[in-house]
Write a protein that holds these residues in place. Structure first.
Motif, short mmCIF file in Angstrom:
data_model
loop_
_atom_site.label_atom_id
_atom_site.label_comp_id
_atom_site.label_asym_id
_atom_site.label_seq_id
_atom_site.Cartn_x
_atom_site.Cartn_y
_atom_site.Cartn_z
N TYR A 32 2.73 1.90 -4.55
CA TYR A 32 2.29 1.52 -3.51
C TYR A 32 2.07 2.71 -2.39
O TYR A 32 3.11 3.28 -1.80
CB TYR A 32 3.54 0.53 -2.76
CG TYR A 32 3.98 -0.76 -3.53
CD1 TYR A 32 2.93 -1.78 -3.43
CD2 TYR A 32 5.03 -0.86 -4.39
CE1 TYR A 32 3.32 -2.93 -4.08
CE2 TYR A 32 5.05 -1.76 -5.07
CZ TYR A 32 4.37 -2.91 -4.98
OH TYR A 32 4.63 -4.20 -5.55
N PRO A 33 0.82 3.05 -2.46
CA PRO A 33 0.82 4.56 -1.73
C PRO A 33 0.84 4.43 -0.44
O PRO A 33 1.27 5.58 0.24
CB PRO A 33 -0.97 4.69 -1.93
CG PRO A 33 -1.36 3.41 -2.36
CD PRO A 33 -0.44 2.63 -3.14
N ASP A 34 0.62 3.32 0.35
CA ASP A 34 0.85 2.89 1.63
C ASP A 34 2.33 3.38 2.07
O ASP A 34 2.84 3.44 3.37
CB ASP A 34 0.38 1.71 2.27
CG ASP A 34 -1.14 1.83 2.19
OD1 ASP A 34 -1.61 2.76 2.03
OD2 ASP A 34 -1.69 0.77 2.37
N THR A 35 3.04 3.11 1.14
CA THR A 35 4.61 3.03 1.52
C THR A 35 5.42 4.49 0.76
O THR A 35 6.41 4.70 1.10
CB THR A 35 5.28 1.82 0.99
OG1 THR A 35 4.34 0.77 1.27
CG2 THR A 35 6.85 1.67 1.62
N ALA A 36 4.50 5.17 -0.27
CA ALA A 36 5.21 6.13 -0.97
C ALA A 36 5.71 6.91 -0.10
O ALA A 36 6.83 7.74 -0.54
CB ALA A 36 4.12 6.69 -1.53
N ALA A 37 5.30 7.54 1.30
CA ALA A 37 5.86 8.58 2.05
C ALA A 37 6.94 8.53 2.39
O ALA A 37 8.01 9.14 2.35
CB ALA A 37 5.03 8.73 3.19
N GLU A 38 7.46 6.90 2.88
CA GLU A 38 8.63 6.62 3.33
C GLU A 38 9.66 6.47 2.21
O GLU A 38 10.83 7.11 2.16
CB GLU A 38 8.66 5.12 3.92
CG GLU A 38 9.86 4.59 4.26
CD GLU A 38 9.61 3.12 4.89
OE1 GLU A 38 10.68 2.63 5.31
OE2 GLU A 38 8.30 2.56 4.90
N ALA A 48 0.48 14.49 3.89
CA ALA A 48 0.56 15.36 4.95
C ALA A 48 0.39 14.83 6.43
O ALA A 48 1.12 15.37 7.25
CB ALA A 48 -0.28 16.74 4.61
N ASN A 49 -0.27 13.84 6.42
CA ASN A 49 -0.42 13.06 7.68
C ASN A 49 0.44 12.00 8.10
O ASN A 49 0.24 11.41 9.00
CB ASN A 49 -1.90 12.86 8.13
CG ASN A 49 -2.36 11.85 7.08
OD1 ASN A 49 -1.58 11.37 6.19
ND2 ASN A 49 -3.55 11.28 7.40
#
Length: 719
Positions: free
Chosen positions: A311-317, A348-349
């Motif tokens: 899930y790339p859209d939630t990966a940063a979290e 990064a963003n």
């Protein structure tokens, strides 16, 4: 100081090129929308100016002028119906009947509403026979229209109403009437659960329904579960979601019900089922994030890797949570650093990258290295300018740059906060440091800028043509009834429907739920296409104007002038205290709009020499609330920050804090308020105050627009 605030109205209303000015205590509409030039019109709906903010006589005069046009036109038809509606609201049925004469032929889109207003006018005029004839005409010609619900209710056909138009608000009254005669009717209890699950006294009805043994359908169980959940009855909602229609939403809500009901093992199992059975849904990654919150740390780290892989859209979290667990719970600083580095390299963003940059910046600042702290903030604002922490970071970076004498960088950072995050508390603080006339933490009480209320309405993104037309005419209650008829009973709404629902709720002063609906657009689980649509919706002025409306404006304006307090500060505090709900009670017993405790009300009454008052009466409540806000100002040398903090925590607590460490830098003082609630309260009240300024004060709007029209980032590079 001149405490009369000029309200600039559209010059077209007066047929003149010069703006009009209205004194502070004029009747202004809290529900007026944006000008046609600034708000996208959804669909093919032509704009209209219902003049709802004008005093009664001026509004009548303007609409009568339009209604008397010699040639038939949409403008004339709209004006006649709007005029009739105003007359009815002001108990002038004879004038309403004159305005309505023959209008159903001229205005076919709302012909049934012309008949509705005619029947209401005859009823007001005590002409029962004529009213009955019009109700029957509606039932004959518009049997399937929501207007027929009014006719059925008024003619006693409640059973037909429940069967034919079950979602109309009148059906709630019909169902309650039936329950008053037979409290055990499971069909009526289920009807209310499905169509009216926001009814304030619904929990006892749900209990009665569930305990009745009635065989409910899965969709009915879903409605019961939602109503329990919204009323914080989580064990009961879990029981209902187990029986509800199976889908990603109900499966996730089952997990949340267990979670919030502190049944952790059951919650883990439910969340895992969401991720397994509905892996492609927006709820799946959210369920995995919830698992990370409650699972064993080592298990949570494994779940984070699963999120990053799928899930790339939630990966940063997930990566940031993983790094924190490795650092704080598992004692693996090297692994934590690797997770943070992966986050910064791949995302990064993101919000989470911004959080990491901000932690680094604060670390440098705490060590006394302000240059490195500022450099970290600049990395943040360049790489993650849209992150949630960027406004706070850029403001503090601006303050640090001021301390070391770097005025160029401080200005760039302050301007960044305003340009990229204009709605934020830190945009206001930045504007204060830049010398804008918006007040600061000490002086907000005294800000007296002219502000404008836009009036022209255009369409909303959802709803039938009839609903759109009613809304544009400023017939908020009729529009709300129509909207409820069109949407009640739907178990889920699209983002556009949620947006529309929030706006129309605010239009009828259902501000608590209306604002909550609009704010929910930031947190609902949706796919990428819907998220992009939400961003577009949130750019519409009506979104922000519904979040920051003007309820009870006459009272706010009058008492603010009496106390010599900025009315926008009063609105900002009132919004935080009660969301403008006159009858709301806090858990501690605080009453109404500005949440006054009964004991405090008695003390204020004694100081004012008042013997008769009611805190549930908006006029009395605003009178007492503004008196108390003036008192907290006077008790703190008119320092608005201390006054607002005192309103929440009490003058004694604030006095002790100031005595123990002094006032010093006001931003540092706010950051170090020992009560989390009060610290957040101060920021939210002043954020509200700032948003009223930025949305309605032309001078502030112009300054923000100039900043946003300029290109480049804080390093002087082009974006």
């Amino acid at each position: 100081m001149n405490w009369s605030i000029a309200i600039a109205l559209s010059a077209t209303l007066a047929g003149s090129s010069a703006p009009l000015s209205t004194p502070l205590n004029s009747e202004l509409n809290p529900n007026s929308s944006a000008s046609a030039s600034s708000l996208t019109s959804f669909g093919n709906v032509k704009p209209f100016d219902p003049l709802t903010f004008l005093p009664y006589n001026q509004r009548i005069a303007q609409l009568e002028l339009k209604a008397k046009a010699s040639e038939a036109s949409l403008e004339r038809s709209r004006s006649r119906l709007a005029l009739a509606n105003i007359y009815l609201d002001n108990k002038n049925p004879r004038a309403a009947l004159a305005a309505l004469e023959g209008l159903e032929t001229e205005y076919p889109l709302l012909a049934e509403y012309v008949l509705l207003k005619r029947a209401q006018a005859f009823t007001q005029a005590n002409n029962g026979n004529a009213a009955r004839a019009v109700w029957n005409q509606i039932l004959t010609n518009y049997a399937n229209s929501p207007v027929a619900a009014e006719a059925m209710f008024m003619t006693g056909q409640t059973q037909q109403l429940l069967q034919k138009l079950p979602s109309h608000p009148r059906a709630l009254g019909a169902a309650l009437m039936g329950l008053s005669q037979n409290p055990q009717r499971a069909d009526l209890l289920a009807h209310i659960a499905v169509y009216f699950n926001e009814y304030k006294a619904i929990v006892p009805l749900l209990d009665r329904l569930v305990n009745s043994g009635a065989k409910l359908t899965p969709d009915q169980w879903w409605a019961v579960a939602d109503a329990y959940y919204d009323n914080f009855e989580f064990n009961k909602s879990a029981n209902a979601y187990l029986r509800a229609t199976p889908n990603a939403f109900t499966a996730y809500r089952l997990g949340r019900s267990f979670h919030r009901g502190k049944q952790i093992d059951a919650a883990l199992g439910a969340y895992n089922r969401v991720a397994q059975q509905y892996a492609q849904s927006p709820e799946a990654p959210r369920a995995l994030i919830r698992i990370m919150q409650i699972a064993d740390p080592s298990q949570a780290v494994a779940v984070a890797d699963r999120i990053v892989a799928n899930y790339p859209d939630t990966a940063a979290e997930a990566l940031l949570k993983k790094a924190d667990l490795l650092q704080d719970k598992l004692g693996s600083p090297q692994a934590a650093s690797a997770a943070r580095n992966l986050l910064l390299s791949r995302f990064a963003n993101s919000n989470e990258a911004g959080e990491i940059y901000w932690r680094i910046a604060k670390g440098h600042a705490n060590a006394g290295d302000l240059k490195q702290a500022i450099a970290s903030v600049q990395i943040l604002t360049n790489n993650a300018p849209d992150s949630a922490i960027a406004a706070e970071a850029s403001f503090w970076g601006g303050k640090w740059a001021t301390r070391i004498g770097d005025r160029t960088t401080s200005r760039q950072l302050f301007e960044f906060a305003i340009r990229k995050h204009p709605e934020s508390y830190f945009a206001w603080r930045s504007a204060s440091y830049l010398g804008w006339p918006v007040g600061d933490l000490g002086t907000a009480r005294n800000v007296n800028l002219p502000f404008t209320l836009p009036s022209i309405r255009t369409g909303l993104p959802a709803g039938s043509p009839q609903f759109q037309e009613l809304y544009i005419l400023g017939m908020n209650q009729d529009a709300s009834d129509r909207w409820q008829y069109e949407t009640r009973g739907k178990r889920s709404l699209t983002p556009r429907e949620i947006f529309t629902d929030g706006v129309i709720r605010v239009g009828v002063n259902d501000n608590l739920l209306g604002i909550r609906k609009l704010e929910s657009l930031d947190t609902i689980d949706v796919n990428a296409t819907e998220r992009a649509d939400i961003k577009m919706l949130q750019q519409q002025p009506i979104y922000w104007q519904s979040l920051y409306p003007f309820p009870y404006w006459n009272s706010v304006a009058n008492w603010s002038r009496e106390r010599q307090i900025s009315p926008l500060l009063v609105l900002g505090l009132m919004r935080q205290e009660s969301r403008f709900e006159a009858q709301i009670l806090s858990r501690s017993g605080a009453v109404g709009l500005m949440q006054i405790m009964p004991d405090t009300g008695q003390w204020i009454a004694s100081k004012k020499g008042v013997s008769s008052y009611s805190l549930s009466n908006p006029e009395d409540n605003i009178n007492f609330g503004t008196w108390y806000l003036d008192y907290t100002h006077r008790s703190n040398n008119n320092n608005s920050m201390l006054a607002v903090a005192s309103y929440n925590a009490g003058p004694g607590a604030i006095g002790r804090w100031v005595e123990s460490r002094g006032l010093g830098d006001p931003d540092d003082f706010v950051n170090n308020i020992p009560y989390d609630e009060t610290r957040g309260y101060v920021e939210r009240v002043f954020s509200n105050y700032w948003n009223y300024l930025r949305l309605y004060a032309p001078q502030v709007q112009q300054q923000i627009t100039q900043l946003q029209s300029s290109s480049g980032n804080i390093s002087g590079k082009r974006n």
